[in-house]
Design an enzyme around this catalytic site. Structure first.
Site, PDB file in Angstrom:
ATOM      1  CD  GLU A  86       2.309  13.339  -3.307  1.00 52.85           C
ATOM      2  OE1 GLU A  86       1.141  13.610  -3.605  1.00 52.85           O
ATOM      3  OE2 GLU A  86       3.249  14.142  -3.419  1.00 52.85           O
ATOM      4  CD  GLU A 143       5.548  13.667  -7.383  1.00 54.43           C
ATOM      5  OE1 GLU A 143       4.996  14.779  -7.235  1.00 54.43           O
ATOM      6  OE2 GLU A 143       4.913  12.592  -7.397  1.00 54.43           O
TER       7      GLU A 143
HETATM    8  C1  GAL Z   1       2.360  15.595  -6.226  1.00 53.55           C
HETATM    9  C2  GAL Z   1       1.804  14.328  -6.863  1.00 53.55           C
HETATM   10  C3  GAL Z   1       1.915  14.375  -8.365  1.00 53.55           C
HETATM   11  C4  GAL Z   1       1.415  15.695  -8.879  1.00 53.55           C
HETATM   12  C5  GAL Z   1       2.193  16.800  -8.257  1.00 53.55           C
HETATM   13  C6  GAL Z   1       1.758  18.133  -8.759  1.00 53.55           C
HETATM   14  O1  GAL Z   1       1.900  15.769  -4.966  1.00 53.55           O
HETATM   15  O2  GAL Z   1       2.462  13.193  -6.420  1.00 53.55           O
HETATM   16  O3  GAL Z   1       1.186  13.329  -8.915  1.00 53.55           O
HETATM   17  O4  GAL Z   1       0.106  15.826  -8.559  1.00 53.55           O
HETATM   18  O5  GAL Z   1       1.999  16.761  -6.872  1.00 53.55           O
HETATM   19  O6  GAL Z   1       2.615  19.091  -8.298  1.00 53.55           O
END
Ligand code: GAL
Length: 744
Positions: free
Chosen positions: A400, A462
């Site tokens: 990110e 994710e």
């Molecule tokens: C994302 C991040 C993850 C975790 C997640 C929580 O933005 O890449 O490491 O923090 O959010 O929802």
């Protein structure tokens, strides 16, 4: 002699403090030393989360691991051993390690997630030696992922295995195997000549499968200059039908590499798999192919951490995580956001679980020095892991992060140089999705679901965030659990139905501790399919129910008939073709799946069911025959505490460990999901208790851990009771002798 490796995990002494190691030739007699086995955390955390009612702030636990500590071990070496070159190999120490042998500095390493090897040849001698390791687990803003906010905890300690490796003066220092599906294999052997003279070396190699030879021998002679390193390729062919490594049949071969140099002999065995793996990009489709077969990546993110201990657990638990991910129905895992334990990755090879691996980083890109460390960690990761067939791409962009052209040009070029066989991926900052540059081979972003991605190949690294509102809490009610399931199922429905997205990775497999607490959930992110104790949540059945029924018949009703409300929509997850629902024995309808239709096994949503207290059951059918059944009952009055050790037998090596789950159940064994009682726990002295002596149930359950003590066998008694002592339960764990070879 040939190279030999000894496990060096046992018989360490631990000092929870800093010490002057330079000049130290004997154990510090005046200090308090504990007997420990590695992997070993620098401190066991007092709590696993904040509890404002009890005045517990988890930030105190986080601060409690940020200090400098030392581990010592005496090491007796025979003359035969000191005739070789001696290396101490560490798989990981968080975060900066310095190694001393007999009071002499031998080497250091920066970074919590990659291993290192220290040459101790001219510091060690025949007889008794003292190894001392100083580990600085404080903040290190100049080492990735630190420098900005990091939302997961780094923890402290010597968090992975340690070995002693003894090699001859001319030895095989590394092997990188490349292959193709036609069975041609190239073994790139790196040889070091430490003799101080030129060395004439004969190298040979062959391939074996489960120990049986499966290729011709190939040989090569080389001349190696004094004190130098060369890499020589040896090419051969697998002479039988090639057994490809695949997710369903993860065949593994071994490269057997031999070295001869005068009287010197060396040997190295390197495991690898033969497969073709590629991401494609076209006008009508972009996808991932394994051995020519299109496979949608159905993945999940995994953080490497356990309650109270942090990262320092024995290999058994690392492997168990891979097994759990596979058994849940996933075909891929993303190691978020750092190189994970070698034991975890080896297990992924063995069970056919595809891996995205990434260098450490989280949203922050630091200055020049930081970037150097980042690039160095990429090379450590790739050189360590490039023989794992499970790994399909290297993550060479900080998770990110916004664009950083020069850095990512270098990271991509570095990856290609060290491993020309694999693509790279980069997870860009969500806000920069529309203008981010595509510098890697696979375009990746989190929490974004485009119909036509800006670039392909494309993956969602994710997805699913609805835990934020509490839906992922272990004690979430049925509506919450349903919303949580919806968020995963919705994302899956998208990527399974989209021709341009090669797959998705849910966030996340396990709940985990975070430092920043921006969700105000007591420093636990409740995003897991399993909680922080690896106890399943209902959403785990969403994935399980996607499995081939030949592997497992799965049926789960996402509703506990608590009698609270009447007319309900009831979700049933299963891999059968029809489901009939019964409320207290009366049929409430039989149906085919009607929800998330892109899933291999869509869900069954029954509308407007009169949900009474009692027994809600579901029967799954295929071709008209019953194949599965699930029964949910209204919980009655609490009757006992059910204690379930994840492992009933441990070995006495001082590191073996098990979770013990505590559930408050009624007389039928139904968990009282609403229970939040405080439970008191006792464990007999012949094992180590890890956890909180008094812990509140969440969603009717909690857990503690039991770790063996070095050299102590026997039966361990575990007891739990409610505060008033009225309800209790017990469990026994057996500790048996550990039979592995060890050095004194
Ligand atoms: C994302 C991040 C993850 C975790 C997640 C929580 O933005 O890449 O490491 O923090 O959010 O929802």
């Amino acid at each position: 002699m040939t190279s030999k490796t000894y496990n060096l995990n046992r018989r360490w002494k631990y000092l929870a403090d800093d010490a002057e190691l330079s000049g130290m030739t004997e154990l510090p007699a005046s200090r308090e030393l504990a007997d420990v086995t590695l992997p070993h955390e620098n401190v066991l955390l007092e709590n696993h989360k904040s509890d404002p009612d009890a005045g517990v702030d988890f930030m105190d636990s986080i601060n409690s691991y940020r200090f400098v500590s030392c581990w010592f071990r005496s090491l007796t070496l025979t003359e035969e051993m000191t005739a070789g070159r001696l290396f101490l190999e560490f798989d990981g120490a968080a975060t900066v390690a310095e190694v001393y042998v007999n009071g002499i500095f031998a080497g250091a390493h920066r970074g919590a997630y990659t291993g290192f090897s220290v040459d101790i040849t001219d510091k060690a001698h025949t007889g008794v030696n003292l190894i001392a390791v100083r580990v600085d687990s404080r903040r290190h803003a100049d080492i990735p992922p630190e420098g900005g906010e990091v939302d997961y905890c780094l923890f402290g300690g010597i968090v992975r295995d340690v070995r002693l490796k003894i090699t001859p003066e001319v030895y095989i220092s590394d092997v990188f195997v490349t292959s193709d599906v036609n069975g041609s294999v190239t073994v790139n052997a790196e040889i070091k000549n430490m003799t101080g003279r030129a060395a004439a070396v004969k190298l040979s190699a062959f391939i074996s499968y489960c120990g049986a030879k499966s290729s011709e021998n190939v040989e090569k002679t080389l001349e190696i200059a004094p004190d130098s390193t060369v890499t020589a390729p040896l090419s051969t062919n697998i002479s039988e039908d090639v057994r490809l490594w695949d997710i369903d049949s993860p065949h593994l071969y071994e490269a057997n590499v031999y070295l001869e140099c005068g009287k010197i002999r060396d040997f190295r065995l390197e495991r690898f798999g033969v497969r073709s793996s590629m991401f494609t990009s076209g006008e009508s489709e972009s996808a991932f192919y394994l051995n020519g077969r299109k496979i949608k990546l159905v993945g999940i993110n995994r953080h490497e951490m356990w309650a109270w201990i942090g990262r320092a657990v024995c290999d058994k638990l690392q492997r168990a995580d891979a097994d759990l991910i596979k058994s849940c129905g996933f075909n891929a895992v993303r190691c978020s956001h750092y190189p994970q334990s070698p034991a975890f990755l080896s297990r992924c090879d063995e069970i056919g679980l595809l891996v995205l691996e990434e260098a450490p980083g989280w949203q922050h890109v630091g200055d020049e020095q930081w970037q150097k460390e980042y690039l160095f960690s990429i090379s450590e990761m790739i050189v360590r892991d490039r023989n794992h067939p499970s790994i399909i791409s290297w993550g060479v962009r900080v998770n990110e992060s916004f664009d950083s052209r020069e850095l990512y040009e270098k990271s991509n070029a570095l990856s290609k140089r060290l491993d020309p066989t694999r693509p790279t991926h980069g997870v860009r900052r969500l806000e920069s999705y529309m203008d981010s540059e595509f510098q890697e081979d696979v375009f990746a972003v989190n929490y974004t679901y485009p119909e036509r991605p800006r670039f392909t190949p494309f993956i969602i690294t994710e997805h699913s965030m609805d835990w934020w509102s509490g839906d992922g809490f272990p004690g979430a009610d049925d509506d919450g659990a349903r919303k949580f399931i919806d968020s995963f199922a919705g994302a899956m429905d998208y990527y399974l139905g989209n021709n341009f997205c090669a797959g998705g990775f849910g966030w996340s497999m396990f709940d985990y501790n975070n430092e920043v607490n921006y969700t105000k959930t007591g420093h636990v992110f409740y995003s897991g399919l399993y909680d922080i104790f690896r106890y399943p949540k209902p959403v785990s059945y969403l994935y399980r129910s996607q499995k081939d029924p030949a592997d497992e018949e799965v049926l789960y009703i996402v509703c506990s008939p608590d009698g609270g409300r009447n007319m309900r929509d009831i979700l049933v997850l299963g891999n059968c073709s029809e489901v009939e629902l019964f409320m207290n024995g009366k049929s409430a309808g039989r149906m085919r799946p009607n929800l998330y239709m892109n899933l291999p096994h869509p869900a069954f949503l029954f509308h407007g069911i009169a949900c009474e207290a009692g027994e809600l059951s579901a029967v799954g059918y295929r071709n008209g025959a019953e194949v599965s059944r699930c029964v949910r009952k209204t919980p009655g009055t609490p009757s006992s505490l059910r204690l379930t050790p994840e492992y009933l037998t441990l070995v006495d090596d001082g590191a073996d460990l098990t979770n013990v789950w505590i559930e408050l159940v009624d007389e039928n064994g139904t968990v009282l999901k609403g229970a939040d009682d405080k439970i008191e726990i006792e464990v007999s002295e012949n094992a180590e208790f890890i956890g909180e002596r008094a812990i509140a149930l969440e969603g009717g359950h909690a857990a503690f851990m039991v770790r063996s003590k070095d050299g102590i066998c026997g039966e361990v008694m575990c007891r739990a009771r409610t505060r008033d002592g009225k309800i209790h339960g017990d469990a026994r764990i057996n500790i048996i002798p550990c039979e592995s070879e060890e050095l004194i």
